[in-house]
Design an enzyme around this catalytic site. Structure first.
Site, PDB file in Angstrom:
ATOM      1  N   THR A  61      91.852  39.584  97.858  1.00 55.03           N
ATOM      2  CA  THR A  61      91.410  38.454  97.042  1.00 55.03           C
ATOM      3  C   THR A  61      90.328  37.680  97.780  1.00 55.03           C
ATOM      4  OG1 THR A  61      93.484  38.200  95.816  1.00 55.03           O
ATOM      5  CG2 THR A  61      92.108  36.254  96.009  1.00 55.03           C
ATOM      6  N   PHE A  97      88.494  34.120  98.109  1.00 48.71           N
ATOM      7  CA  PHE A  97      88.658  32.694  97.872  1.00 48.71           C
ATOM      8  C   PHE A  97      87.330  31.989  98.139  1.00 48.71           C
ATOM      9  CE2 PHE A  97      92.744  34.370  99.025  1.00 48.71           C
ATOM     10  CZ  PHE A  97      93.688  33.641  98.320  1.00 48.71           C
TER      11      PHE A  97
END
Length: 300
Positions: free
Chosen positions: A191, A193
């Protein structure tokens, strides 16, 4: 805080109190303690004071209102794509992207022993990243507000047939047992961010950097082709281009885009000038240092 399951509330209260004492180092994130964003905040800001927020809007508001210096928000995942609503929330927040952070994502099935797990609660992103694992075992996915919040809810419900998909830390915090590991559908599950602040960093960004921006094309034939032509002509690498609709007309398409470089770079500056000529508006969300090189491997 009342929106969190009971097992999470004392931890949320303690972290919120600690962050209030040091707002200049507070890092707002969405979710209950033990979620991926909490872990990422600790990685990106080891000396920061993590501030849990129930929603993405709450995390952005914490920065706008001065209760946190930064917000760390997941923007996209390598398996499940962009995080819902972020493309609307970031431009509307008035905040600036000042950095990025990449984190490998690992999920566990957790719960109480005593019965086979029939349902697994988690955030839609986590359920999507583990969908093959769940389907192969006939476990029903149940949407919850976040991963660690689901773990806290499982602890509160006390039904051994209901489990949660969350990081290992959530099991430790809420007294659950690990019933399965490595649930993600790919070992490279990652992921990205972004870090948001009220203002851009005072020091100029040095070294390889990224610029994130949004724009709306004019409703004419080949609008996108014309708008992006300058980036191709100037040799500016575009690493992200995603479209989304605002309102119900389905005629005005907006785009969220990442390019390598800074608007101060001559080539990027010229590309933006051409972009502005062919679009209704352009909004730069931030220029920031690359946390991971964008290297293309060409095969000849």
């Amino acid at each position: 805080m009342e929106s969190y399951p009971a097992p999470a509330r004392d931890m949320v209260a303690a972290l919120t109190k600690a962050a209030a004492q040091h707002p200049g180092s507070a890092i707002a994130f969405q979710g209950a303690p033990g979620c991926n964003s909490h872990i990422a905040a600790g990685e990106a800001f080891p000396d920061g004071a993590p501030l849990p927020c129930y929603s993405f809007e709450d995390a952005l508001d914490a920065v706008r209102e001065g209760r946190a210096a930064r917000a760390l928000i997941p923007i996209e995942n390598s398996l499940h794509g962009r995080v819902a609503d972020i493309h609307f929330l970031l431009p509307e927040s008035g905040l600036t992207i000042v950095g990025e952070h990449f984190m490998p994502i690992r999920y566990c099935l957790m719960g109480l022993r005593g019965a086979p797990i029939a349902e697994a609660m988690s955030h839609p992103q986590a359920l999507g990243q583990c969908r093959h694992w769940l389907r192969a075992r006939g476990i029903k996915p149940v949407v919850d507000s976040d991963t660690a919040g689901a773990a806290a809810a499982v602890a509160e419900i006390g039904n051994p047939a209901i489990g949660a998909i969350a990081p290992r830390l959530a099991a430790e915090l809420y007294g659950l047992e690990i019933l399965g590991e490595g649930l993600e559908d790919s070992d490279d599950n990652t992921t990205r961010f972004v870090m948001l602040a009220r203002e851009a960093e005072k020091r100029p960004v040095t070294g390889p950097c990224m610029t994130s921006f949004t724009f709306e094309v004019k409703n004419v034939p080949a609008a996108l082709y014309k708008a992006l032509g300058g980036f191709a002509t100037e040799g500016v690498n575009m690493t992200k281009l995603e479209s989304y609709q605002r309102g119900a007309s389905f005629a005005a398409t907006e785009f969220f885009t990442d390019v390598e470089g800074s608007p101060d770079d001559p080539a990027v500056k010229r590309a933006f000038q051409e972009l502005e000529f062919h679009t209704k508006w352009v909004r730069i969300l931030g220029t920031y240092a690359q946390a991971r090189p964008r290297i293309l491997d060409y095969m000849f």
